[in-house]
Design a protein around this motif. Structure first.
Motif, PDB file in Angstrom:
ATOM      1  N   ALA A 335       0.564  -1.142  -0.044  1.00  0.00           N
ATOM      2  CA  ALA A 335       0.015  -0.130  -0.141  1.00  0.00           C
ATOM      3  C   ALA A 335       0.771   1.303   0.128  1.00  0.00           C
ATOM      4  CB  ALA A 335      -0.836  -0.157   1.106  1.00  0.00           C
ATOM      5  N   LEU A 336       1.958   1.259   1.035  1.00  0.00           N
ATOM      6  CA  LEU A 336       2.820   2.430   0.856  1.00  0.00           C
ATOM      7  C   LEU A 336       3.441   2.769  -0.298  1.00  0.00           C
ATOM      8  CD1 LEU A 336       4.124   1.904   4.453  1.00  0.00           C
ATOM      9  CD2 LEU A 336       2.844   3.864   3.831  1.00  0.00           C
ATOM     10  N   GLU A 337       4.011   1.636  -0.872  1.00  0.00           N
ATOM     11  CA  GLU A 337       4.546   1.831  -2.178  1.00  0.00           C
ATOM     12  C   GLU A 337       4.003   2.228  -3.360  1.00  0.00           C
ATOM     13  OE1 GLU A 337       8.101   1.763  -4.979  1.00  0.00           O
ATOM     14  OE2 GLU A 337       7.881   2.075  -2.543  1.00  0.00           O
ATOM     15  N   TRP A 338       2.693   1.683  -3.593  1.00  0.00           N
ATOM     16  CA  TRP A 338       1.611   2.101  -4.350  1.00  0.00           C
ATOM     17  C   TRP A 338       1.451   3.673  -4.275  1.00  0.00           C
ATOM     18  CZ3 TRP A 338      -0.035  -0.861  -8.648  1.00  0.00           C
ATOM     19  CH2 TRP A 338      -1.189  -0.168  -9.188  1.00  0.00           C
ATOM     20  N   GLU A 339       1.112   3.891  -2.985  1.00  0.00           N
ATOM     21  CA  GLU A 339       0.711   5.342  -2.756  1.00  0.00           C
ATOM     22  C   GLU A 339       1.871   6.271  -3.387  1.00  0.00           C
ATOM     23  OE1 GLU A 339      -1.729   7.022  -0.124  1.00  0.00           O
ATOM     24  OE2 GLU A 339      -2.954   5.294  -0.145  1.00  0.00           O
ATOM     25  N   ARG A 340       2.938   6.000  -2.958  1.00  0.00           N
ATOM     26  CA  ARG A 340       4.333   6.590  -3.351  1.00  0.00           C
ATOM     27  C   ARG A 340       4.324   6.740  -4.900  1.00  0.00           C
ATOM     28  NH1 ARG A 340       9.194   6.319  -5.088  1.00  0.00           N
ATOM     29  NH2 ARG A 340       9.156   4.178  -5.333  1.00  0.00           N
ATOM     30  N   LEU A 341       4.099   5.723  -5.596  1.00  0.00           N
ATOM     31  CA  LEU A 341       4.457   5.727  -6.823  1.00  0.00           C
ATOM     32  C   LEU A 341       3.248   6.039  -7.788  1.00  0.00           C
ATOM     33  CD1 LEU A 341       7.116   4.816  -8.431  1.00  0.00           C
ATOM     34  CD2 LEU A 341       5.974   2.739  -8.983  1.00  0.00           C
ATOM     35  N   VAL A 342       2.148   5.691  -7.295  1.00  0.00           N
ATOM     36  CA  VAL A 342       0.810   5.505  -8.466  1.00  0.00           C
ATOM     37  C   VAL A 342       0.000   6.519  -7.888  1.00  0.00           C
ATOM     38  CG1 VAL A 342      -0.944   4.289  -9.620  1.00  0.00           C
ATOM     39  CG2 VAL A 342       1.244   3.379  -9.344  1.00  0.00           C
ATOM     40  N   GLY A 343      -0.573   6.345  -6.664  1.00  0.00           N
ATOM     41  CA  GLY A 343      -1.735   7.305  -6.153  1.00  0.00           C
ATOM     42  C   GLY A 343      -2.352   6.473  -4.978  1.00  0.00           C
ATOM     43  N   PRO A 344      -3.553   6.739  -4.557  1.00  0.00           N
ATOM     44  CA  PRO A 344      -4.322   6.474  -3.423  1.00  0.00           C
ATOM     45  C   PRO A 344      -4.586   4.766  -3.596  1.00  0.00           C
ATOM     46  CG  PRO A 344      -5.175   8.324  -4.048  1.00  0.00           C
ATOM     47  CD  PRO A 344      -4.263   8.135  -4.986  1.00  0.00           C
ATOM     48  N   LEU A 345      -4.494   4.080  -2.687  1.00  0.00           N
ATOM     49  CA  LEU A 345      -4.911   2.618  -2.803  1.00  0.00           C
ATOM     50  C   LEU A 345      -5.734   2.292  -1.868  1.00  0.00           C
ATOM     51  CD1 LEU A 345      -4.849  -0.213  -4.400  1.00  0.00           C
ATOM     52  CD2 LEU A 345      -2.665  -0.678  -3.094  1.00  0.00           C
ATOM     53  N   LEU A 346      -7.019   2.141  -2.250  1.00  0.00           N
ATOM     54  CA  LEU A 346      -8.096   1.958  -0.948  1.00  0.00           C
ATOM     55  C   LEU A 346      -8.426   0.618  -0.831  1.00  0.00           C
ATOM     56  CD1 LEU A 346     -10.604   4.716  -2.563  1.00  0.00           C
ATOM     57  CD2 LEU A 346      -8.522   5.122  -1.237  1.00  0.00           C
ATOM     58  N   GLU A 347      -8.098   0.143   0.354  1.00  0.00           N
ATOM     59  CA  GLU A 347      -8.657  -1.301   0.770  1.00  0.00           C
ATOM     60  C   GLU A 347     -10.011  -1.109   1.268  1.00  0.00           C
ATOM     61  OE1 GLU A 347      -7.153  -5.022   3.325  1.00  0.00           O
ATOM     62  OE2 GLU A 347      -6.179  -3.051   3.717  1.00  0.00           O
ATOM     63  N   GLY A 348     -10.675  -2.223   0.721  1.00  0.00           N
ATOM     64  CA  GLY A 348     -12.118  -2.337   0.852  1.00  0.00           C
ATOM     65  C   GLY A 348     -12.263  -3.744   1.564  1.00  0.00           C
ATOM     66  N   TYR A 349     -13.756  -4.220   1.573  1.00  0.00           N
ATOM     67  CA  TYR A 349     -13.894  -5.412   2.082  1.00  0.00           C
ATOM     68  C   TYR A 349     -15.142  -5.848   1.631  1.00  0.00           C
ATOM     69  CZ  TYR A 349     -15.475  -8.877   5.584  1.00  0.00           C
ATOM     70  OH  TYR A 349     -15.998  -9.764   6.162  1.00  0.00           O
ATOM     71  N   GLY A 350     -15.484  -7.287   1.301  1.00  0.00           N
ATOM     72  CA  GLY A 350     -16.663  -7.757   0.765  1.00  0.00           C
ATOM     73  C   GLY A 350     -16.497  -9.248   0.693  1.00  0.00           C
ATOM     74  N   LEU A 351     -17.570 -10.011   0.607  1.00  0.00           N
ATOM     75  CA  LEU A 351     -17.776 -11.360   0.418  1.00  0.00           C
ATOM     76  C   LEU A 351     -18.798 -11.743  -0.661  1.00  0.00           C
ATOM     77  CD1 LEU A 351     -18.352 -10.641   3.729  1.00  0.00           C
ATOM     78  CD2 LEU A 351     -17.256 -12.990   3.785  1.00  0.00           C
ATOM     79  N   THR A 352     -18.823 -12.768  -1.411  1.00  0.00           N
ATOM     80  CA  THR A 352     -19.744 -13.275  -2.146  1.00  0.00           C
ATOM     81  C   THR A 352     -21.344 -13.071  -1.561  1.00  0.00           C
ATOM     82  OG1 THR A 352     -18.055 -15.051  -3.075  1.00  0.00           O
ATOM     83  CG2 THR A 352     -20.739 -15.219  -3.733  1.00  0.00           C
ATOM     84  N   GLU A 353     -21.305 -13.296  -0.601  1.00  0.00           N
ATOM     85  CA  GLU A 353     -22.801 -13.323   0.301  1.00  0.00           C
ATOM     86  C   GLU A 353     -23.386 -11.805   0.546  1.00  0.00           C
ATOM     87  OE1 GLU A 353     -20.744 -17.223   1.588  1.00  0.00           O
ATOM     88  OE2 GLU A 353     -20.199 -15.080   1.387  1.00  0.00           O
ATOM     89  N   THR A 354     -22.391 -10.930   0.248  1.00  0.00           N
ATOM     90  CA  THR A 354     -22.761  -9.425   0.291  1.00  0.00           C
ATOM     91  C   THR A 354     -22.376  -8.644  -0.924  1.00  0.00           C
ATOM     92  OG1 THR A 354     -20.489  -8.828   1.050  1.00  0.00           O
ATOM     93  CG2 THR A 354     -22.084  -9.562   2.735  1.00  0.00           C
ATOM     94  N   THR A 355     -22.624  -9.308  -1.869  1.00  0.00           N
ATOM     95  CA  THR A 355     -22.437  -9.041  -3.419  1.00  0.00           C
ATOM     96  C   THR A 355     -21.222  -8.229  -3.581  1.00  0.00           C
ATOM     97  OG1 THR A 355     -24.950  -8.771  -3.310  1.00  0.00           O
ATOM     98  CG2 THR A 355     -23.992  -8.093  -5.396  1.00  0.00           C
ATOM     99  N   GLY A 356     -20.012  -8.660  -2.738  1.00  0.00           N
ATOM    100  CA  GLY A 356     -18.678  -7.964  -2.962  1.00  0.00           C
ATOM    101  C   GLY A 356     -18.529  -6.976  -2.284  1.00  0.00           C
ATOM    102  N   ILE A 357     -19.401  -6.151  -1.442  1.00  0.00           N
ATOM    103  CA  ILE A 357     -19.033  -4.863  -0.596  1.00  0.00           C
ATOM    104  C   ILE A 357     -19.542  -4.965   0.535  1.00  0.00           C
ATOM    105  CG2 ILE A 357     -20.959  -3.657  -1.666  1.00  0.00           C
ATOM    106  CD1 ILE A 357     -17.195  -2.549  -0.917  1.00  0.00           C
ATOM    107  N   VAL A 358     -18.776  -4.288   1.620  1.00  0.00           N
ATOM    108  CA  VAL A 358     -19.346  -4.251   2.988  1.00  0.00           C
ATOM    109  C   VAL A 358     -18.908  -2.846   3.346  1.00  0.00           C
ATOM    110  CG1 VAL A 358     -19.321  -4.658   5.419  1.00  0.00           C
ATOM    111  CG2 VAL A 358     -19.586  -6.657   3.806  1.00  0.00           C
ATOM    112  N   SER A 359     -17.581  -2.440   3.307  1.00  0.00           N
ATOM    113  CA  SER A 359     -16.921  -1.464   3.505  1.00  0.00           C
ATOM    114  C   SER A 359     -15.756  -0.888   2.677  1.00  0.00           C
ATOM    115  CB  SER A 359     -16.267  -1.718   5.208  1.00  0.00           C
ATOM    116  OG  SER A 359     -15.311  -2.484   5.243  1.00  0.00           O
ATOM    117  N   CYS A 360     -15.332   0.209   2.777  1.00  0.00           N
ATOM    118  CA  CYS A 360     -14.146   0.752   1.931  1.00  0.00           C
ATOM    119  C   CYS A 360     -13.596   1.785   2.530  1.00  0.00           C
ATOM    120  CB  CYS A 360     -14.461   1.023   0.510  1.00  0.00           C
ATOM    121  SG  CYS A 360     -13.287   1.035  -0.756  1.00  0.00           S
TER     122      CYS A 360
END
Length: 547
Positions: A335-360
């Motif tokens: 995450a740190l290296e990506w942010e330094r080189l490319v831009g914001p990298l936003l970790e999110g969370y989800g499961l198949t049973e939540t259609t892929g999203i809960v939080s971000c």
């Protein structure tokens, strides 16, 4: 059986419908997008040699209409019938999925890398009437699958500019039923009335099966409509809407994470979705990055880490508005290296049973490396102890989720009891929430290691190992120990062979309590991974137990 099961599924959908979980059917997304964006490019297929083929919003709508008409008029499929789609990334994928939805059918995506045995298991489990599959697989499925009257539609390649082979009939092997096979080229060539059949169930989406046999989550049309709105609204609400622009899809579209963005969010946003057939090797992505200014992408930790290890990528890094990480824990070093080189990298969370999203994590300065962010709009969460009582902020507990994105249940209702109750889904993930509402995953409940009564979370140990300059990847499991009940074992892939077990032990002791430090270090050339790049600890545990 088919009629009884379909009725039971529709009854379950009615029982579990939540207030507010309504919206346009996902079949209408492409039609509405065609009205708004017309000839603008919806999908661009980029080959490893840099060649491109495009599909406009207009074309996606027209061709999916044709495919829907074929399914109804030629194949005689009825609302609620199941179409299995076993395709790698390519332009046929959205046409087939939107076409099936327009015909009132349920789509069940299948991993294209499955063996015939695994494919057969899913086809039987979801009662598929038709399988859309790569032409090269037709013969083996016909001869080995043994499912009478299964219709097959053969797809010749990842694009839609069919060569001569695409216009030829499929020849069944000896004893096969050639009359039950069609080509996608033929299916898209007919003239049919524009279909308008809608069914409340959209997907039988199978879980990854990393800890046992896959289970089919019943994803409704309302789930998909709500999820698309929740994700789009989250980013727009934080001042960074996904609108127009160009996105990159390297993860397989059959997986719920890529499906969410590639089939819902980007279509609704009028985004040019640049598709790569496969992300391995990572060099396959080079023509996409060099040929397009990528604004957004969704990926997993190993994909981002792989890109950061490519000299061509580091020599000319893209400047992206943001990238989204999910599917597995994101290493802070990545995450740190990506942010330094490319831009914001936003970790999110989800499961198949939540259609892929809960939080971000939000696309703002409030994002936090190591956290899975804030619940997206309309996503409700609880954190509970073993007795089901809510715990205080800062205390770890199991994450429960409720919201319009939560699936109606599993296709096999026997699996529901331990997971779905009172509108809540029990995730099996251990998390902590802070006073600002930011969530942090400690680990999977089943992956937690108990050493002399102390909890050890593999994610934490893996994150420390990842900070060693010679460690490319690491996976941590628990193994039986007569002295402590369980002990920690680390499997490590090295960039160079300069580190050894003693060096790794010293490194871990700088950041971890003694009971968390691995008692064994196993050096491996590679680690087992799922098709989306998630490290499979379950396989490592099985291998360790068999020794």
């Amino acid at each position: 059986m088919e009629t009884t099961r379909a009725a039971a599924v529709e009854s379950l959908v009615d029982e579990t419908s939540m207030p507010g979980a309504v919206g346009a059917h996902p079949a209408d997304l492409v039609t509405d997008a065609a009205r708004r964006f017309g000839r603008r490019v919806a999908y661009t297929l980029v080959a490893p040699d840099g060649g491109c083929e495009t599909l406009s919003f207009d074309e996606a709508d027209r061709l999916s209409d044709a495919f829907a008409g074929f399914l109804i008029a030629t194949l005689g499929l009825k609302p609620g019938n199941v179409v299995a789609v076993q395709l790698a990334n390519g332009l046929p994928f959205p046409i087939v999925v939107f076409g099936a939805w327009k015909a009132g059918l349920v789509v069940s995506p299948i991993n294209p890398y499955y063996t015939v045995t695994e494919t057969r298991r899913q086809l039987l489990d979801c009662d598929a009437r038709v399988l859309v599959v790569d032409a090269a697989s037709v013969g083996s499925i016909q001869s080995e699958c043994g499912i009478p009257d299964l219709g097959m539609i053969a797809v010749h390649g990842p694009g839609l500019k069919f060569d001569a082979a695409g216009d030829q009939p499929i020849h069944a092997p000896s004893g096969g039923k050639a009359e039950r096979c069609w080509t996608l080229a033929a299916a898209l060539d007919g003239e049919y009335p524009a279909p308008h059949v809608r069914h409340p169930v959209a997907l039988y989406q199978y879980t990854g099966g990393t800890t046992g046999n896959s289970k089919a989550a019943i994803i409704t049309a309302a789930n998909l409509a709500a999820t698309k709105s929740m994700v789009s609204g989250f980013f727009a609400g934080h001042g960074s809407p996904i609108a127009g622009g160009t996105a990159l899809t390297a993860l397989p579209l059959y997986h719920v994470f890529a499906f969410l963005f590639g089939m819902l969010v980007y279509i609704d946003a009028g985004t040019n979705n640049v598709i790569v057939r496969a992300a391995a090797p990572v060099s396959n992505l080079r023509p996409a990055f060099e040929g397009f200014e990528i604004d957004w992408m969704a990926g997993v930790d190993t994909l981002y880490g792989g890109l950061l290890g490519e000299e061509w990528f580091k020599a000319s890094p893209p400047r992206m508005k943001f990238a989204i990480a999910g599917g597995a824990a994101l290493r802070p070093t990545v995450a740190l290296e990506w942010e330094r080189l490319v831009g914001p990298l936003l970790e999110g969370y989800g499961l198949t049973e939540t259609t892929g999203i809960v939080s971000c994590n939000p696309p703002t300065a409030a994002r936090r490396i190591g956290s899975i962010g804030l619940p997206v709009t309309s996503s409700q969460v609880r954190i509970v102890d073993e007795a089901g009582a809510e715990v205080a902020p800062g205390t770890s507990g199991e994450l429960l989720v409720r919201g319009p994105q939560v699936a109606a249940g599993y296709l096999d209702r026997a699996n529901d009891a331990d997971a779905f109750f009172g509108g809540w889904f029990r995730t099996g993930d251990v998390v902590v929430v802070d006073s600002l509402g930011m969530l942090t995953i400690m680990d999977r409940k089943k992956d937690m290691i108990l050493v002399s009564g102390f909890n050890v979370y593999p994610n934490e140990v893996e994150a420390v190992l990842a900070t060693h300059p010679d460690v490319a990847e690491a996976a941590v499991i628990g193994i039986a120990s007569e002295r402590t009940g369980e002990a920690v074992r680390a499997y490590v892939v090295l960039r160079k062979n300069t580190a050894n077990a003693s060096e790794l032990d010293r490194h871990c002791r700088l950041s971890l309590a003694a009971y968390k430090v691995p008692k064994e270090f196993v050096i491996r050339p590679h680690l087992p991974k799922s098709p989306v790049g998630k490290i499979l600890r379950a396989q490592l545990r099985t291998s360790a137990a068999s020794r």
